[in-house]
Structures are given as structure tokens and as C-alpha cells.
Design a protein around this motif. Sequence first.
Motif: not given
Length: 119
Positions: A70-75
Amino acid sequence: MARLALVAAVAVLALLAASKTASAAVSCSDVTSSVAPCLSYAMGTASSPSAACCNGVRSLNSRASSKGDRQAACACLKSMTGRLGGSGASMGNAASIPGKCGVTVGVPISPNVDCSKIN
């Protein structure tokens, strides 16, 4: 293409924060292709998200299972949004996609989301 990326960024930021099911990692191209059908609604040319849009949003939500995913996609999404500037997309329409598709999200849908705080 810039409009599609904005739609992806706005619609998916919150979805990535809310997913709790197991799945594989999510790439930027996965995010973009999943929410591509949402473009007409986010641009204000459709009165509601299409079934294909909602299916893509649900699918992406279920695939973004880990905090790291989720954090990678958000970034990735945040970066795309920052490069776009004004594209004519309706932030209100984009922000309403998860709710209209029956997906519960836990963070504001905004290009200003702090991705490091997504769990």
C-alpha cells in the motif's frame, strides 16, 4: 494519459490504505490499469462510476494487502499526481468513487496523503 494518471492517483490512494485481504504486490501499472475505467466519471463526463470502474477499484483494493504494498503504490500515485498539475479532473468525483463502488476506505482521498502513515 495525464488525466488517467490523476484518476488513478486520487481514486486509489484511499483504497490502498483500506485493503486487508491477502494478495500479490501491486505495481504502478496495475494501479493505472485497474482504475482506467473510472476516468469518465472522474472527468465529469459520466454521472456515476461504471461497473468496470468499480470492479477495477475492488480488485486493486483486494490486491494491495500488505502495508508495504500500500505504501509503495501510494508513493507511485502521489508522484504521478504531483507531475500532473491541473487536468480537468473533478477531485470531488474522484474522491467519491470508493463510496459509490461500495468500498470502505480509511484515509482521505487526496494527493497530499502522507504515504508513510498508511498502514
